[in-house]
Motif scaffolding. Sequence first.
Motif, PDB file in Angstrom:
ATOM      1  N   ASN A  63      -3.722   9.203   2.303  1.00  8.50           N
ATOM      2  CA  ASN A  63      -4.376   8.957   1.017  1.00  8.50           C
ATOM      3  C   ASN A  63      -5.567   9.890   0.806  1.00  8.50           C
ATOM      4  OD1 ASN A  63      -2.616   6.993   0.199  1.00  8.50           O
ATOM      5  ND2 ASN A  63      -3.948   5.264   0.671  1.00  8.50           N
ATOM      6  N   ASP A 106      -5.945  12.753  -2.032  1.00 15.00           N
ATOM      7  CA  ASP A 106      -7.116  12.674  -2.907  1.00 15.00           C
ATOM      8  C   ASP A 106      -8.028  13.893  -2.731  1.00 15.00           C
ATOM      9  OD1 ASP A 106      -8.482  11.337  -4.922  1.00 15.00           O
ATOM     10  OD2 ASP A 106      -9.755  10.245  -3.525  1.00 15.00           O
ATOM     11  N   ASN A 136       2.378   1.760  -3.440  1.00 17.09           N
ATOM     12  CA  ASN A 136       1.377   2.283  -4.366  1.00 17.09           C
ATOM     13  C   ASN A 136       1.032   3.736  -4.055  1.00 17.09           C
ATOM     14  OD1 ASN A 136       0.879   0.091  -6.153  1.00 17.09           O
ATOM     15  ND2 ASN A 136      -0.180  -0.990  -4.517  1.00 17.09           N
ATOM     16  N   GLN A 137       1.044   4.097  -2.784  1.00 17.79           N
ATOM     17  CA  GLN A 137       0.812   5.499  -2.420  1.00 17.79           C
ATOM     18  C   GLN A 137       1.894   6.384  -3.022  1.00 17.79           C
ATOM     19  OE1 GLN A 137       1.883   7.378   1.539  1.00 17.79           O
ATOM     20  NE2 GLN A 137      -0.315   7.031   1.866  1.00 17.79           N
ATOM     21  N   SER A 193      -3.843   1.682  -3.088  1.00 17.16           N
ATOM     22  CA  SER A 193      -3.217   1.840  -1.779  1.00 17.16           C
ATOM     23  C   SER A 193      -4.260   1.829  -0.665  1.00 17.16           C
ATOM     24  CB  SER A 193      -2.423   3.152  -1.741  1.00 17.16           C
ATOM     25  OG  SER A 193      -1.914   3.399  -0.446  1.00 17.16           O
ATOM     26  N   THR A 194      -5.354   2.553  -0.850  1.00 15.96           N
ATOM     27  CA  THR A 194      -6.394   2.615   0.180  1.00 15.96           C
ATOM     28  C   THR A 194      -7.005   1.246   0.428  1.00 15.96           C
ATOM     29  OG1 THR A 194      -6.894   4.934  -0.290  1.00 15.96           O
ATOM     30  CG2 THR A 194      -8.627   3.631   0.760  1.00 15.96           C
ATOM     31  N   ALA A 229       0.833  -1.213   0.000  1.00 17.20           N
ATOM     32  CA  ALA A 229       0.000   0.000   0.000  1.00 17.20           C
ATOM     33  C   ALA A 229       0.860   1.251   0.000  1.00 17.20           C
ATOM     34  CB  ALA A 229      -0.921  -0.009   1.219  1.00 17.20           C
ATOM     35  N   TRP A 230       1.938   1.219   0.770  1.00 17.97           N
ATOM     36  CA  TRP A 230       2.810   2.396   0.838  1.00 17.97           C
ATOM     37  C   TRP A 230       3.499   2.625  -0.512  1.00 17.97           C
ATOM     38  CZ3 TRP A 230       7.917   3.785   0.335  1.00 17.97           C
ATOM     39  CH2 TRP A 230       8.249   5.043   0.846  1.00 17.97           C
ATOM     40  N   GLN A 275      -1.856   6.429   7.417  1.00 15.41           N
ATOM     41  CA  GLN A 275      -1.669   6.329   5.972  1.00 15.41           C
ATOM     42  C   GLN A 275      -2.996   6.476   5.218  1.00 15.41           C
ATOM     43  OE1 GLN A 275       1.058   6.506   4.497  1.00 15.41           O
ATOM     44  NE2 GLN A 275       2.437   6.202   6.232  1.00 15.41           N
ATOM     45  N   LEU A 313      -3.541   5.737  -5.597  1.00 11.33           N
ATOM     46  CA  LEU A 313      -4.195   5.956  -4.309  1.00 11.33           C
ATOM     47  C   LEU A 313      -5.338   4.973  -4.049  1.00 11.33           C
ATOM     48  CD1 LEU A 313      -4.313   9.859  -4.138  1.00 11.33           C
ATOM     49  CD2 LEU A 313      -2.593   8.301  -3.211  1.00 11.33           C
ATOM     50  N   TYR A 367      -4.487  -0.789   2.486  1.00 10.22           N
ATOM     51  CA  TYR A 367      -4.429  -0.346   3.885  1.00 10.22           C
ATOM     52  C   TYR A 367      -5.678  -0.784   4.652  1.00 10.22           C
ATOM     53  CZ  TYR A 367      -0.182   2.493   3.728  1.00 10.22           C
ATOM     54  OH  TYR A 367       1.127   2.914   3.659  1.00 10.22           O
TER      55      TYR A 367
END
Length: 656
Positions: free
Chosen positions: A445, A449, A404-405, A413-414, A401-402, A441, A410, A417
């Motif tokens: 995100n 966003d 991808n962030q 990633s969300t 996730a990190w 985190q 996003l 997470y």
Amino acid sequence: MRYSAFISYNHKDRRWAAWLHRELERYRLPKAMVGRPTSWGTLERRLPPVFQDREELAASANLADSVRQALEESASLIVICSRNGAASRWVNEEVRTFAALGRAGSIQCLLVPEADGSAVPGESFFPPALLELGGEPLAADARKSGDGRRNAFLKLVAGVVGARYDDLRQREQHRRQRRLLALAAAATVGFVIMTGLAGFALVSRAQAVRERDIARQKTMTAERTTDFVKGLFAVADPQEAQGDKVTVVEALDKGARQLDGALSNEPDVKAELISTLSDVYMGLGSFRRADELIRRSFALPVARGETRVRQLATFATSRSQQGEYEQAQQLFGKALAGIGDPAQLVDTGLYSRILIGRAEALSKLDRFDDARPLINKALAWDRSHDGPKAPSVARDLEASAWTNQMAGELATSTREYEEALRIRAAVQGQLHPKVSEDLNQLGANAYLDNKPDAAVRYWRQNLALDERVLGPNHPDLASTLNNLARVMIEQRRLREAIPLLTRSMNIYLAQREDTHDDLAFIFANLALAKRGIGQDVEAEALFRRGLTAAEVHQNRLMAPILTDLADLLCTHRRFGEAEQMLARAAPIMAKTYPDDAWRTAWVDNSRGACLVAQGKRSGIQLVRASAPIVLKRWRAGTMYGAQVQQRLRTASILGG
């Protein structure tokens, strides 16, 4: 009142002033006191800022204006009383000035141990101005022969907030008991883990000889670990603690000192203990202690390959915590090479921990394509060995996730997470530190966003959990404090943001070098807030510190800092340097933020404003062309929106 207290001291007593300042700003008042009225407003869990940062003044005949103003804005004055303080012209002047404000009753004294020793008959440790107020004042006495450091501190707090000393002292005793219970619980977990390791080593396998050696090694390690953990608790004896609070770090420090001369004939056991101890230090946010300890362990003549791999992994993690990501990924790579066949590891989880550690370091270097295969390999390994809902799987999802962030994905990633958070909460409980990290985190995100309200909700949950679980000075708090302050800055709530950012910066600097990449964000945000309230000199210094940290790591904040610093320089007519910075920022911004059109427009808008400030009409069109792009992202009432509108008005005046 801006400050709850002003600490007056001679520069030779700076160590005591710094200690007192730190303790006052991190002290949490009892909940029962919250809401009581004071001269600065109603009490909250923490005191308002404390003024301490002034050096001994030079040859000026009067107090500096900034110091005099701070005295006027302070609810109380705390005087560090020693031979040095009694002889200080400026401590005396500060006492006299504060008393002249009609606040003599709000002056408190702290006698410090430097006043011990062979006293000269008639000698006083109090400045003359204090004695002029009516005899020798009562004082909190930090000397061993007096109240002791902790009780003296509580007396000062009681004076600042107008509470009874006994109420605070009893509350402190209850807190100490809770800490000891928590420490005992942690030890119990440690014993269970080590017992499990010993039992695991005794389970028979196909290779009887190998398993016999493993059993012996792990049993010996378990026995030594049990003895070691027992030894940590000697510091929890209330008589030995002499009334001071006992912390986990203090217990670990004692254990680390004991290890120095212990187990010299068992280097592998000693190395395993040091690696574990370093991991615990890092978990508690004591990164410098962890780094120093694991470095020293490489001098041990370790025989087992797995032990050396664990040392390398711990050292790599420590380097990553210090922002040395290239060195970290190389060390993780060396650890992977030392494993050989991961199926032969006694601790099979070590393999995936190293994979994830290296992936995270590579992601910090923007090498996302190199990181993702390592994460996928770790996920497959942990799902196979630990099951789909194991904490190790949550950790792997968090790493993905990190990554991808950082890569701008996003939505993905969300989702990752959120899945990790569900596993953590179900298996490890809501109070596990990783639950708080995941909330942080998810807030990041939401912020990226363009959902600031959702971000703030996540971050406030995150901050409440961190303060409850990790305490007030853990580095994980620094990130959340910075994030909350950033939203406040964008909403132009600058004076609310500054205390959060100052606290965030101090937490980070206590455990990391000032070139750590995360500090680029904190320095830059604090610079924006300081500039917004007219403190341009401090703002410039902070921008430059942030720029240095960003340049060391080629951090994505380089171009934004260059732009904001250039704008500051333009307002002070330092056009040459400003234009060089803007020229440098433009291509970096376009490359770093290809999908954020407003950022490149912000560089153009700042360049146009700088040209307008020089009376050059070429800047007018640049301001007008870039303004709609910025205003599409930032509404009028935000920091960027308001600044763009002001630039448009200035350009219109020049353009007619």
